[in-house]
Write an enzyme that holds these catalytic residues in place. Structure first.
Site, PDB file in Angstrom:
ATOM      1  N   CYS A  77       3.329   8.021  -4.092  1.00 29.68           N
ATOM      2  CA  CYS A  77       4.258   9.024  -4.625  1.00 29.68           C
ATOM      3  C   CYS A  77       4.622  10.152  -3.665  1.00 29.68           C
ATOM      4  O   CYS A  77       5.802  10.389  -3.421  1.00 29.68           O
ATOM      5  CB  CYS A  77       3.684   9.617  -5.910  1.00 29.68           C
ATOM      6  N   LYS A  96       2.808 -11.960 -12.160  1.00 28.13           N
ATOM      7  CA  LYS A  96       2.145 -10.837 -12.837  1.00 28.13           C
ATOM      8  C   LYS A  96       2.016 -11.126 -14.326  1.00 28.13           C
ATOM      9  O   LYS A  96       0.962 -10.908 -14.931  1.00 28.13           O
ATOM     10  CB  LYS A  96       2.977  -9.552 -12.675  1.00 28.13           C
ATOM     11  N   LYS A 137      -6.646   6.488  -1.730  1.00 24.75           N
ATOM     12  CA  LYS A 137      -7.677   7.344  -2.317  1.00 24.75           C
ATOM     13  C   LYS A 137      -8.668   6.431  -3.040  1.00 24.75           C
ATOM     14  O   LYS A 137      -8.399   5.229  -3.191  1.00 24.75           O
ATOM     15  CB  LYS A 137      -7.074   8.384  -3.258  1.00 24.75           C
ATOM     16  N   PHE A 153      -6.800  20.318  -5.177  1.00 27.52           N
ATOM     17  CA  PHE A 153      -5.893  19.986  -4.064  1.00 27.52           C
ATOM     18  C   PHE A 153      -6.104  20.891  -2.859  1.00 27.52           C
ATOM     19  O   PHE A 153      -5.177  21.193  -2.130  1.00 27.52           O
ATOM     20  CB  PHE A 153      -4.420  20.004  -4.525  1.00 27.52           C
ATOM     21  N   LEU A 154      -7.349  21.331  -2.675  1.00 36.60           N
ATOM     22  CA  LEU A 154      -7.668  22.149  -1.502  1.00 36.60           C
ATOM     23  C   LEU A 154      -8.742  21.463  -0.651  1.00 36.60           C
ATOM     24  O   LEU A 154      -9.531  22.136  -0.004  1.00 36.60           O
ATOM     25  CB  LEU A 154      -8.136  23.541  -1.936  1.00 36.60           C
ATOM     26  N   HIS A 155      -8.778  20.129  -0.698  1.00 38.75           N
ATOM     27  CA  HIS A 155      -9.746  19.406   0.134  1.00 38.75           C
ATOM     28  C   HIS A 155      -9.042  18.945   1.401  1.00 38.75           C
ATOM     29  O   HIS A 155      -8.155  18.089   1.348  1.00 38.75           O
ATOM     30  CB  HIS A 155     -10.316  18.206  -0.620  1.00 38.75           C
ATOM     31  N   GLU A 188       6.347  10.635 -15.422  1.00 40.34           N
ATOM     32  CA  GLU A 188       4.918  10.370 -15.611  1.00 40.34           C
ATOM     33  C   GLU A 188       4.106  11.116 -14.547  1.00 40.34           C
ATOM     34  O   GLU A 188       4.509  11.176 -13.400  1.00 40.34           O
ATOM     35  CB  GLU A 188       4.674   8.851 -15.520  1.00 40.34           C
TER      36      GLU A 188
HETATM   37  N1  NAD Z   1       1.915   4.977  -9.047  1.00 41.61           N
HETATM   38  C1  NAD Z   1       1.749   6.197  -9.521  1.00 41.61           C
HETATM   39  O1  NAD Z   1       0.656   6.770  -9.454  1.00 41.61           O
HETATM   40  C2  NAD Z   1       2.892   6.921 -10.177  1.00 41.61           C
HETATM   41  C3  NAD Z   1       2.639   8.126 -10.872  1.00 41.61           C
HETATM   42  C4  NAD Z   1       3.702   8.770 -11.499  1.00 41.61           C
HETATM   43  C5  NAD Z   1       4.996   8.251 -11.402  1.00 41.61           C
HETATM   44  N2  NAD Z   1       5.227   7.099 -10.704  1.00 41.61           N
HETATM   45  C6  NAD Z   1       6.579   6.561 -10.657  1.00 41.61           C
HETATM   46  O2  NAD Z   1       6.661   5.466 -11.568  1.00 41.61           O
HETATM   47  C7  NAD Z   1       7.560   4.470 -11.060  1.00 41.61           C
HETATM   48  C8  NAD Z   1       6.840   3.134 -10.984  1.00 41.61           C
HETATM   49  O3  NAD Z   1       5.806   3.248 -10.035  1.00 41.61           O
HETATM   50  P1  NAD Z   1       4.656   2.129  -9.892  1.00 41.61           P
HETATM   51  O4  NAD Z   1       3.685   2.651  -8.908  1.00 41.61           O
HETATM   52  O5  NAD Z   1       4.203   1.733 -11.236  1.00 41.61           O
HETATM   53  O6  NAD Z   1       5.532   0.939  -9.251  1.00 41.61           O
HETATM   54  P2  NAD Z   1       5.091  -0.584  -8.989  1.00 41.61           P
HETATM   55  O7  NAD Z   1       5.815  -0.997  -7.780  1.00 41.61           O
HETATM   56  O8  NAD Z   1       3.601  -0.681  -9.060  1.00 41.61           O
HETATM   57  O9  NAD Z   1       5.654  -1.375 -10.264  1.00 41.61           O
HETATM   58  C9  NAD Z   1       7.002  -1.604 -10.521  1.00 41.61           C
HETATM   59  C10 NAD Z   1       7.106  -2.917 -11.294  1.00 41.61           C
HETATM   60  O10 NAD Z   1       8.436  -3.052 -11.807  1.00 41.61           O
HETATM   61  C11 NAD Z   1       8.806  -4.419 -11.746  1.00 41.61           C
HETATM   62  N3  NAD Z   1      10.266  -4.491 -11.849  1.00 41.61           N
HETATM   63  C12 NAD Z   1      11.205  -4.090 -10.962  1.00 41.61           C
HETATM   64  N4  NAD Z   1      12.444  -4.283 -11.452  1.00 41.61           N
HETATM   65  C13 NAD Z   1      12.304  -4.805 -12.700  1.00 41.61           C
HETATM   66  C14 NAD Z   1      13.213  -5.211 -13.723  1.00 41.61           C
HETATM   67  N5  NAD Z   1      14.529  -5.095 -13.568  1.00 41.61           N
HETATM   68  N6  NAD Z   1      12.719  -5.730 -14.849  1.00 41.61           N
HETATM   69  C15 NAD Z   1      11.373  -5.847 -15.022  1.00 41.61           C
HETATM   70  N7  NAD Z   1      10.465  -5.456 -14.096  1.00 41.61           N
HETATM   71  C16 NAD Z   1      10.924  -4.954 -12.952  1.00 41.61           C
HETATM   72  C17 NAD Z   1       8.209  -4.893 -10.440  1.00 41.61           C
HETATM   73  O11 NAD Z   1       8.075  -6.288 -10.399  1.00 41.61           O
HETATM   74  C18 NAD Z   1       6.849  -4.162 -10.449  1.00 41.61           C
HETATM   75  O12 NAD Z   1       5.852  -4.946 -11.069  1.00 41.61           O
HETATM   76  C19 NAD Z   1       8.053   4.997  -9.719  1.00 41.61           C
HETATM   77  O13 NAD Z   1       9.280   5.656  -9.907  1.00 41.61           O
HETATM   78  C20 NAD Z   1       6.988   5.990  -9.323  1.00 41.61           C
HETATM   79  O14 NAD Z   1       7.469   6.999  -8.489  1.00 41.61           O
HETATM   80  C21 NAD Z   1       4.191   6.420 -10.105  1.00 41.61           C
END
Ligand code: NAD
Length: 439
Positions: A263, A35, A324, A252-254, A151
């Site tokens: 999530c 990455k 989505k 959110f009513l679709h 977030e």
């Molecule tokens: N995806 C969403 O739409 C969304 C929205 C709001 C909140 N969240 C929350 O945010 C958090 C992250 O979600 P995401 O979808 O971005 O996850 P993701 O799996 O896309 O990304 C996580 C990243 O963290 C890296 N990682 C893990 N351990 C690490 C470490 N010790 N040091 C450095 N990098 C490390 C992984 O390699 C990966 O690239 C989750 O808790 C999720 O619930 C996600």
């Protein structure tokens, strides 16, 4: 401000890029060297509209960089954000906090001056306190505070959500930490976006309560849709009729094939487990999880009925695989339930998705992938509309019907009107929560 962002997934990368666009100096860290190599080469590892341009601009301005070296990024940072994954733990439905706690240990070893360690990942109540304990134990002399900053961005609209949020939640224990967080978010504060300051536990709870509420709203309309089908009502009209009530709201009513994504499934599951652990069962959330599973299963029955009672030997074109539109994220997508069931029932499945193929090919073995809806539909016995990408919203229905062996459609997103399909020559149609034909 100097910011370190630990984790460059959907949340970490968007947050890091947007913070750098605020003018902060941001270093994004990931364990995954592939990455980081991609990011260093100017490539974005995920599909998120607008992210490539914004990233290039801030890398060009030398405010944004990428590394696998967490210690180097953390040293000298004013705020270190933890944005690693918190997936469902195998076996018990809890949030798996392994990555969060591992990051906390790594951060502890690298702290220099006063630093706020901010958890952005979605984590159960008590996690920030545990992060503080881990750091204090590993680095008793470290000068730090923790903060909870859940977030709320939506994949597919992530930059706009981050730059123009409904609110920012900041859970803190000290004024010193609150001041750092105020500096981090000053550009939003200056533009009057609400910044809500809470204690750590409330901030953690807000995120789960918000996602559980949204999952409940979707599931509610999906359940109403099932009843609409039985009684002859149209869920689109019902959703409009209730959504205009300001107390309910139209979002959110679709009605559709059930919620999925990165999530809602894991967060509802984690909240249900937290409730059980505290002898305060989350009965509504538990019902939502159960009903959502039933909704997904009902979709398989719908497609089977559309195909005359069995999908065996049928060729089915599936439009959309991601959970989505406008994302390449396949996590817990309805396609992961529906497509294997169709293949298991003996169907040949062709999928078309503007961004899902790279992830989807490995996740959906046995399916083939087409370049566009028309080649997917050629000689097919049915089309299943699964993800409402814009490019699937204005299809040439007559052309599709002409290409198919048997022009049938299961429109699981209610994109098309039955009358338009009938006019175009479709012989059978089923939607969600509304009357079909030819069944
Ligand atoms: N995806 C969403 O739409 C969304 C929205 C709001 C909140 N969240 C929350 O945010 C958090 C992250 O979600 P995401 O979808 O971005 O996850 P993701 O799996 O896309 O990304 C996580 C990243 O963290 C890296 N990682 C893990 N351990 C690490 C470490 N010790 N040091 C450095 N990098 C490390 C992984 O390699 C990966 O690239 C989750 O808790 C999720 O619930 C996600």
């Amino acid at each position: 401000m100097k910011i370190a962002m630990i984790g460059t997934g959907y949340v970490g990368l968007v947050s890091g890029v947007c913070f750098s666009d605020f003018g902060h100096e941001v270093v994004c860290v990931d364990l995954n060297p592939d990455k980081i190599a991609m990011l260093d080469a100017g490539q974005v590892p995920i599909y998120e509209p607008g992210l490539d341009d914004l990233m290039a601009r801030n890398v060009g301005a030398e405010r944004l960089s990428f590394t696998t070296d967490l210690a180097q990024a953390v040293a000298g940072a004013d705020a270190v954000f933890i944005a690693v994954g918190t997936p469902t733990r195998r076996g018990d439905g809890h949030a798996d906090l392994t990555y969060v706690y591992a990051a906390a240990r790594d951060i502890a070893a690298a702290l220099t001056g006063y630093t706020v360690v901010v958890t952005k990942s979605t984590v159960p109540v008590g996690t920030n306190a545990e992060v503080a304990r881990i750091i204090r134990k590993a680095a008793p002399e470290a000068d730090f505070d923790v903060a909870s900053n859940p977030e709320f961005l939506r994949e597919g609209a992530a930059i706009d959500d981050f730059m123009r949020p409904d609110r920012v939640i900041v859970g803190v224990e000290t004024k010193r930490a609150a001041d750092v967080m105020a500096d981090v978010y000053r550009p939003l504060f200056l533009r009057d976006f609400p910044i809500v300051t809470t204690d750590l536990e409330s901030a953690e709870m807000i995120k789960y309560a918000a996602n559980a509420f949204l999952a409940t709203k979707i599931t509610f309309i999906n359940e109403i849709a099932g009843l609409c089908e039985k009684v002859g009502a149209d869920v689109k009209q019902v959703a409009k009729g209730i959504g205009l009530d300001g107390r309910i709201g139209n979002k959110f009513l679709h009605a559709g094939p059930g919620y999925g994504g990165s999530c809602f499934p894991k967060d509802t599951s984690a909240l249900a487990r937290i409730g059980q652990e505290h002898a305060m069962p989350m009965q509504i959330v538990e019902a939502v999880i159960k009903v959502n599973d039933e909704v997904k299963r009902r979709m398989i029955d719908k497609i089977t009925d559309l195909c005359g009672g069995s999908v065996n030997g049928r060729t089915i074109a599936v439009l959309g695989a991601t959970f989505k539109p406008n994302t390449d994220d396949m996590r817990d997508a309805p396609s992961l339930t529906i497509v294997p069931a169709l293949i298991g029932g003996g169907a040949r499945v062709r999928i078309v998705d503007p961004q899902g193929r790279r992830e989807g090919e490995a996740l959906l073995p046995g399916a083939t992938w087409a370049e566009d809806p028309y080649s997917a539909a050629k000689g097919a016995d049915a089309i299943v509309m699964l993800t409402e990408w814009n490019e699937f919203r204005a299809l040439d229905l007559e052309r599709l019907a002409g290409l198919m062996a048997s022009a049938r459609m299961a429109d699981l997103r209610n994109v098309y009107a039955a009358s338009d399909l009938q006019e175009a020559g479709f012989v059978a149609y089923t939607g969600v929560g509304r009357a079909g034909f030819g069944l």
